[in-house]
Write a protein that holds these residues in place. Structure first.
Motif, short mmCIF file in Angstrom:
data_model
loop_
_atom_site.label_atom_id
_atom_site.label_comp_id
_atom_site.label_asym_id
_atom_site.label_seq_id
_atom_site.Cartn_x
_atom_site.Cartn_y
_atom_site.Cartn_z
N SER A 140 -51.09 0.02 57.23
CA SER A 140 -51.95 -0.83 58.05
C SER A 140 -51.55 -0.80 59.53
CB SER A 140 -51.91 -2.27 57.53
OG SER A 140 -50.64 -2.84 57.76
N ILE A 141 -50.30 -0.53 59.83
CA ILE A 141 -49.84 -0.46 61.22
C ILE A 141 -50.08 0.91 61.81
CG2 ILE A 141 -47.76 -0.50 62.65
CD1 ILE A 141 -46.81 -2.83 61.10
N MET A 142 -50.03 1.94 60.99
CA MET A 142 -50.17 3.31 61.48
C MET A 142 -51.62 3.58 61.88
SD MET A 142 -47.77 5.26 58.74
CE MET A 142 -48.46 6.82 59.17
N PRO A 143 -51.81 4.51 62.83
CA PRO A 143 -53.19 4.89 63.19
C PRO A 143 -53.90 5.51 61.99
CG PRO A 143 -51.58 5.87 64.70
CD PRO A 143 -50.82 5.21 63.61
N THR A 144 -55.17 5.22 61.87
CA THR A 144 -55.93 5.74 60.74
C THR A 144 -56.46 7.12 61.09
OG1 THR A 144 -57.90 4.65 61.55
CG2 THR A 144 -56.60 3.47 59.91
N ASP A 145 -55.88 8.13 60.50
CA ASP A 145 -56.33 9.50 60.73
C ASP A 145 -56.86 10.13 59.45
OD1 ASP A 145 -53.95 9.70 59.42
OD2 ASP A 145 -53.03 11.10 60.82
N GLY A 146 -57.00 9.33 58.41
CA GLY A 146 -57.54 9.84 57.16
C GLY A 146 -56.52 10.44 56.23
N ASP A 147 -55.31 10.67 56.72
CA ASP A 147 -54.28 11.28 55.90
C ASP A 147 -53.26 10.28 55.38
OD1 ASP A 147 -55.42 13.73 56.29
OD2 ASP A 147 -54.10 14.29 57.95
N ASN A 148 -53.51 9.00 55.55
CA ASN A 148 -52.57 7.99 55.09
C ASN A 148 -52.75 7.73 53.60
OD1 ASN A 148 -51.59 7.70 57.65
ND2 ASN A 148 -52.78 5.87 58.12
N THR A 149 -51.79 8.17 52.82
CA THR A 149 -51.76 7.88 51.39
C THR A 149 -50.39 7.34 51.05
OG1 THR A 149 -51.03 10.11 50.81
CG2 THR A 149 -53.42 9.71 50.87
N THR A 150 -50.30 6.63 49.96
CA THR A 150 -49.00 6.08 49.56
C THR A 150 -48.01 7.19 49.25
OG1 THR A 150 -49.78 5.85 47.28
CG2 THR A 150 -49.97 3.92 48.71
N GLU A 151 -48.50 8.30 48.70
CA GLU A 151 -47.60 9.42 48.39
C GLU A 151 -47.04 10.03 49.67
OE1 GLU A 151 -50.78 9.30 47.14
OE2 GLU A 151 -50.22 8.56 45.15
N ARG A 152 -47.88 10.15 50.69
CA ARG A 152 -47.42 10.74 51.95
C ARG A 152 -46.44 9.81 52.66
NH1 ARG A 152 -50.93 13.14 56.90
NH2 ARG A 152 -49.22 14.34 57.81
N VAL A 153 -46.68 8.50 52.58
CA VAL A 153 -45.74 7.54 53.16
C VAL A 153 -44.41 7.61 52.43
CG1 VAL A 153 -45.26 5.07 53.45
CG2 VAL A 153 -47.50 5.97 54.05
N GLU A 154 -44.48 7.71 51.11
CA GLU A 154 -43.25 7.80 50.33
C GLU A 154 -42.47 9.07 50.64
OE1 GLU A 154 -41.99 7.79 45.65
OE2 GLU A 154 -43.67 6.55 46.31
N SER A 155 -43.16 10.19 50.81
CA SER A 155 -42.45 11.43 51.14
C SER A 155 -41.86 11.36 52.55
CB SER A 155 -43.39 12.63 51.02
OG SER A 155 -44.39 12.59 52.00
N ALA A 156 -42.56 10.69 53.48
CA ALA A 156 -42.01 10.52 54.83
C ALA A 156 -40.78 9.62 54.80
CB ALA A 156 -43.07 9.95 55.76
N LEU A 157 -40.81 8.56 53.99
CA LEU A 157 -39.64 7.69 53.86
C LEU A 157 -38.47 8.44 53.24
CD1 LEU A 157 -41.20 4.28 52.78
CD2 LEU A 157 -40.06 4.81 54.93
N ASP A 158 -38.76 9.31 52.27
CA ASP A 158 -37.70 10.13 51.68
C ASP A 158 -37.08 11.06 52.73
OD1 ASP A 158 -37.99 8.99 49.19
OD2 ASP A 158 -39.33 10.58 48.44
N ALA A 159 -37.93 11.64 53.59
CA ALA A 159 -37.43 12.52 54.65
C ALA A 159 -36.60 11.73 55.66
CB ALA A 159 -38.60 13.22 55.35
N LEU A 160 -37.04 10.52 55.99
CA LEU A 160 -36.27 9.68 56.91
C LEU A 160 -34.94 9.27 56.30
CD1 LEU A 160 -39.09 7.40 58.34
CD2 LEU A 160 -37.85 9.19 59.55
N GLN A 161 -34.94 9.04 54.99
CA GLN A 161 -33.70 8.67 54.31
C GLN A 161 -32.74 9.86 54.27
OE1 GLN A 161 -34.21 7.14 50.37
NE2 GLN A 161 -32.11 6.42 50.24
N SER A 162 -33.26 11.03 53.97
CA SER A 162 -32.39 12.21 53.92
C SER A 162 -31.90 12.60 55.31
CB SER A 162 -33.11 13.39 53.27
OG SER A 162 -34.19 13.81 54.06
N GLY A 163 -32.65 12.25 56.36
CA GLY A 163 -32.24 12.51 57.72
C GLY A 163 -31.22 11.51 58.25
#
Length: 120
Positions: free
Chosen positions: A32-55
């Motif tokens: 809800s905070i991110m800009p709506t570009d049509g690519d916002n899915t829960t799976e994509r958010v989860e994969s981004a969080l995983d990448a941030l965690q591994s980083g």
């Protein structure tokens, strides 16, 4: 190096934590905070969080609350510094633009004065 989407997720998480070192959020809160570009899915958010965690930027613990997936996110020092450095970079660029504008105005005024002095 973070991707553009990971930067967006990191900024959303930082905004949701509101200056604290951690927060409890759902994927829908982040989207809800991110800009709506049509690519916002829960799976994509989860994969981004995983990448941030591994980083090493955040620590993420996944939990369930009333049947809804929730994330307990703790910001690590590298994540907080990444956000601060981005804000500092934006502020430095704005300062340089301001100085260039002031220089242009001063040059314009100086040119008008020189023309007025040497007007024949």
């Amino acid at each position: 190096m973070l991707s553009r989407y990971e930067h967006r997720v990191m900024n959303a998480v930082f905004a949701l934590c509101d200056g604290d070192n951690g927060c409890l959020v759902s994927p829908l809160d982040i989207m809800s905070i991110m800009p709506t570009d049509g690519d916002n899915t829960t799976e994509r958010v989860e994969s981004a969080l995983d990448a941030l965690q591994s980083g090493g930027y955040v620590d993420v613990i996944t939990s369930e609350r009333r049947g809804e997936r929730m994330y307990v996110i703790s910001l690590r020092p590298d994540g907080i510094e990444k956000i601060r450095s981005a804000k500092r970079r934006r502020r430095d660029i704005a300062y340089k633009i301001f100085l260039a504008f002031i220089g242009a105005v001063a040059t314009f005024v100086f040119t008008l004065l020189i023309k007025a002095i040497f007007k024949d």
